[in-house]
Design an enzyme around this catalytic site. Structure first.
Site, PDB file in Angstrom:
ATOM      1  CB  THR A 227      -0.940   0.052   1.220  1.00  0.00           C
ATOM      2  OG1 THR A 227      -0.159  -0.149   2.393  1.00  0.00           O
ATOM      3  CG2 THR A 227      -1.996  -1.009   1.115  1.00  0.00           C
TER       4      THR A 227
ATOM      5  N   GLY B 131       3.632  -3.441   7.991  1.00  0.00           N
ATOM      6  CA  GLY B 131       3.958  -3.794   9.372  1.00  0.00           C
ATOM      7  C   GLY B 131       5.411  -4.211   9.511  1.00  0.00           C
TER       8      GLY B 131
ATOM      9  CD  GLU C 199      -4.011  -9.384   4.453  1.00  0.00           C
ATOM     10  OE1 GLU C 199      -4.274  -9.976   3.393  1.00  0.00           O
ATOM     11  OE2 GLU C 199      -2.865  -8.974   4.743  1.00  0.00           O
TER      12      GLU C 199
END
Lengths: 665, 665
Positions: free
Chosen positions: B149, B188, B433
């Site tokens: 992203t 992350g 997700e």
């Protein structure tokens, strides 16, 4: 970051296309919030000075701070705010909306001092006591809090276990926490900040329990802030939100305080230990009523912020290509509109009903000599109304805070969006000052009493006759009648069930009440919904400017259609108030309204006139430059102060060495 | 705190009164979660060793820590966990449930390393590349993350702007972030922890755009963890939750990486810059499918924790006196039961459908040679199912996490309750997700295709024939048929509307789709609801022990009645599938079920077999000693380390002096 005047072009276009006349709508709302034109002008003027005098938290990287840093910052700015308000003598034009221009969604640290503590001293203290404390209050030497809830006891006042035992020999009360569950828990500001408190405790004289009363207790020294011996006191640790607030716990170990510490306006203990009740106890509740009566406005503030952020960002954000390979603004998507616009409609509906409730309360306060002559009937009605409205407002506020956050996708999850704090605040508000479900049941209790007496619980407003002759009213009267019928049917259903359980099945009344309680919350909801609709009709009617009235009535229609098709559809059909076909039509009508409302969505949030410093949001700022702000926030993360985090040397490197060794074995 | 074996007497009584056979129910669930009896025993055995080897975060005052402290702790324990799992060779029996016995609701820090990073290297890399990286993976020298992203781009893969331009002279790719919106955001572990990443970027050769591909990029030195030149990288700052995770941002400044860094299983770039696609690209999606297919189990874990906490605490907590002056357990109140028990029913329903989905996926994986021979039809069906289930599960998870928190009143707001973290995790899961609404629309797209082809989208399970002959099935078949009819009616309604818009109103297909999208999410929901009901029927059927089967079927009936009367009532009536009287009966039946379920409520949460260290909750611990734990947590607040907080000397004292001076003027 560079705050030049470049506006995101998508957002600029939305503003150009709006039909709402912005300045007029701002004035319309502002005059209602600040009661009149003069106050409103004054509030806006001081707001502009204020944000130059006290640096808003939005300029302080606030959402990246750790808890202790937040606490210190809010503590400091709270004191600055007092001085600003005192120096300019502007307490009367202060509201959440202009305080929020410095504090965003944060609360002033000593808010319980200015509400519960101060009011309790004034209303619950006898004239001498009030005068005595007034001196310290004026000097700002004493900062107080209000200490009621205990580890084992919440809303049920009579259940409190803290004791205040009168010792007639020394003419003192002995405040004590006799059990684990009696330890005071939650009072805001008691953990570290305040030096005084009103403590609610069970009065015992010569072994006789005289019920719960209020006592003024010093917690900390005015000289060095050290804790008074006989109290264990501290912060209760981290919470879901409320980082900057030091909610506390207090354990009393036979603390002795002078007889005069009991607030004696409504009950007295003489030096020899004689207990007498006196005065009009209703007044005690009326004070709390005013406080609860102001809460819906808090909800309106949160809702207006969360809608402003989510709607502006949805105009800026583009996602997933259309057939020409262009990514549309996400506000174009129906699935986005069906979440954003009911939230916006709810923000307006809440604001209007909160203002209406306040107006009713102020007028009764005025006509009853500051509540002194309030009738028990009026008090009961106001209690039912303010309880129920508080409950509905914050349930909606939480629901829409949550859905607005989801509407902003991943970036909505960044603390910098401001959306997560609204969730945390709204969530807390569903519990504090009365659990939302318990409050609905209190409203229902009042409604059942009305039903028993055969009287209508619904309020008729003073100025509602004018409304009734208007076109606006005609437009909405059928919808209103649906809700009135729903109220009647649900009320009949549940009273019938109650009657059957008690009379036929011989159930104990409390058990029967419990068996009906789920349905009882429903009638309370519908009752309050009717109040909300009436309040909105009133306000839409008041707005005489045709373009703006039109925009508001569209929004109100969406509010109603959404309520009917979403929350209440099953009940409307079940009770045969609406036919399936009608509901189908309403659903289509609601969907058709969405693109109409979209035209004014940005103008309608701009009308709330919230500064960027109110919003504290990377996503919702006026200029729509969301991505610059997100990146700026990222760069200011405290984690980025060092290039290599110490975890590398402490953990990762030794681990890698162990692993290498292992793989060579 | 003293953890002696004293159990709260109210909670002990609930356990005595239950009819559920606890050990059998634990085994039943455990064997399903760990696939068989042997794994289950092994998992439980290692769990007990694990919590003795690695100190659980519940013993570390975790919820009182600041962000950096949390991050460090989780970093350290994550590495300890890897070593434990490696040494004992027990990867195959690890699940969220036993990992959670150390980590509670926290994620292992490098979870993207073990899922996306590792799988991508294996599946997207060609055999040589996979082999090459396998070495480093085994050594645990490389810790990777997955970088997709961007600031301006989320789920829409083709919209990504990061470029990978091939330079045939040096045989390198140049990774670049050409715009503000192209800056990578959110991955992350990239902020501070990881040293490698799979980066998704747009491949450009000689000015031609060849679409999005995956590149292995080193982020930090393996020697000193310093950032590789050419990348600006850092943590993105605080979020709603995820304190211990360093989500990062990455800005590439013409970073050069060797040609071999592109993962070339499905597309290749030759040294001279020749681009070729190859292999079965479907396989690429199958990998992501497995990952999404596991998410519902995460939701089941959160739901089981939040129900365990809220139900146990509701037995311990007493509030508001009855007519005898005794405060009842709050679980006695209908308004509490109507919130707690549907949440519990949803926890079980989610667990059963998550396990069923996993079983289906594993069986297809097995029968298709690790997805290599999977048919496009099967893939589409599994994609629709796993997308929709993920969406429903986390929407419910968030809804009930929120209502369970409200059920616990004020104390539920303490971070120590553990409830707020569940909200934060569930909230994130509604977005990560795949956005929940976007996923529902993907399911709907599949369903419409089935409708066009005239085929039924519903799954028939391998072993469903046995179920169909059972009494359990007979009990529920009518309910099931209601949902099937609802699906048909809603599906007809929306396809009819779509047809009309496109054929009669000549609307562009994408616009017509958008006008129907709100209704399209509805059919997706009902479709998934049917899958959930079937999965539950299957599992209830499987449980052969009469008492336990009975408890589960009661719970399932509540789940259905709640769904019908709450979420779908309007649609059932609108479509004439249920008559108003039937709905009234269902509502009463649901209320009548509550006291029946109450009997086993505690046993049913005990059956999840969560350790206190899974729950990390002052309110939900097995012994029910909520007040001791709350007080203990309070005393351990970091604010209590000093008696007088420095704000007194820094701000309050000078303020008081200024005020005193002022009042003397």
């Amino acid at each position: 970051m560079n705050t030049s005047e470049v506006i995101n072009p998508d957002l600029a276009k939305e503003r150009q296309n709006a039909t709402v006349k912005l300045d007029e709508m701002k004035s319309f709302l502002g005059e209602m919030i600040y009661l009149n034109q003069e106050n409103y002008r004054s509030a806006i003027k001081y707001r502009d000075v204020m944000v130059k005098t006290i640096k808003p938290i939005s300029d302080e990287n606030f959402y990246n701070l750790e808890r202790d840093q937040k606490y210190q910052m809010i503590f400091k700015k709270s004191l600055e705010m007092f001085e600003f308000v005192n120096e300019n003598k502007i307490e009367s034009v202060m509201s959440l909306f202009n305080i929020g221009s410095v504090f965003g969604l944060e609360k002033i640290l000593f808010n319980l001092h200015f509400t519960m503590f101060r009011d309790a001293l004034n209303v619950w203290g006898n004239p001498e006591q009030s005068a005595y404390w007034q001196k310290y209050l004026t000097e700002n030497a004493v900062f107080g809090t209000y200490v009621q809830t205990e580890l084992g006891h919440g809303t049920y006042l009579r259940g409190l276990e803290t004791t205040a035992t009168y010792d007639k020999f020394t003419q003192e009360f002995i405040i004590d926490s006799p059990t684990l569950t009696s330890i005071k828990f939650w009072p805001g500001g008691s953990g570290k900040s305040c030096n005084f408190a009103i403590v609610m405790a069970k009065l015992i004289i010569d072994g006789t329990d005289h019920g719960i009363h209020a006592f003024v207790v010093q917690l900390r020294s005015l000289i060095d802030h050290k804790v008074v011996p006989g109290i264990e006191i501290g912060d209760i640790g981290r919470k879901f939100g409320f980082d900057a607030t030091d909610n506390g716990y207090l354990k009393f170990d036979r603390l002795r305080i002078p007889r005069n510490s009991m607030l004696m306006q409504f009950a007295e203990v003489s030096p020899s230990g004689q207990f007498t009740r006196k005065g009009n106890e209703l007044l005690m509740y009326a004070t709390m009523l005013l406080m609860r009566g102001n809460l819906p406005l808090v909800g309106a503030y949160y809702l207006s912020i969360s809608s402003t952020i989510a709607i502006r960002y949805s105009c800026v954000r583009r996602q997933t290509a259309d057939s020409n390979g262009v990514e549309p603004q996400i506000i174009n998507y129906q699935t986005q509109q069906i979440r954003l616009f009911p939230a916006l409609a709810s923000a307006y509906a809440t604001l209007f009903s909160a203002l209406n409730l306040r107006e009713i309360l102020l007028s009764i306060q005025k006509n009853s000599d500051n509540f002194k002559n309030i009738s028990p009937d009026d008090l009961a009605k106001l209690h039912a109304l303010s309880s129920g409205l508080k409950s509905l407002v914050f349930s909606d506020c939480l629901k829409f805070a949550q859905s607005n956050r989801l509407c902003c996708g991943g970036h909505g999850y960044s603390a910098s969006s401001g959306l997560s704090q609204i969730i945390q605040e709204a969530d807390a508000a569903c519990t504090y000052e009365g659990d939302n479900v318990v409050l609905l049941l209190q409203t229902a209790r009042y409604l059942l009493k009305c039903a028993q007496k055969g009287i209508s619980p619904h309020l008729e407003f003073n100025n509602f006759n004018d409304v009734k002759n208007s076109n606006i009213y005609k437009q909405f009267s059928e919808y209103l009648s649906f809700f009135h019928r729903l109220y009647e049917e649900l009320s009949n259903e549940v009273t019938g069930k109650l009657f059957k359980l008690v009379k036929e099945d011989r159930m104990a009344p409390l058990d029967a009440w419990n068996c009906c309680s789920f349905q009882l919350t429903d009638i309370a909801r519908v009752y309050i919904e009717i109040f909300i609709l009436n309040s909105n009709l009133l306000c839409v009617y008041k707005n005489g400017l045709i373009e703006n009235q039109r925009a508001l009535s569209d929004l109100m229609e969406l509010y109603i259609l959404y309520s009917i098709t979403d929350n209440y559809s099953g009940n409307f059909l079940r009770m045969n108030i609406l036919k399936p076909e009608t509901l189908n039509q309403f659903k289509e009508k609601m969907l058709d309204l969405l693109p109409i409302i979209r035209k004014n969505a940005v103008a309608l949030v701009d009308s709330f006139d919230l500064l960027d410093s109110n919003l504290c949001s990377s996503l919702g700022a006026y200029d729509g430059r969301a991505y610059e702000r997100l990146l700026d926030f990222a760069r200011k993360s405290q984690f980025n102060e060092k290039e290599v985090h110490e975890v590398f040397h402490k953990y990762l490197k030794p681990f890698a060495q162990r692993q290498k060794l292992r793989s060579k074995l």
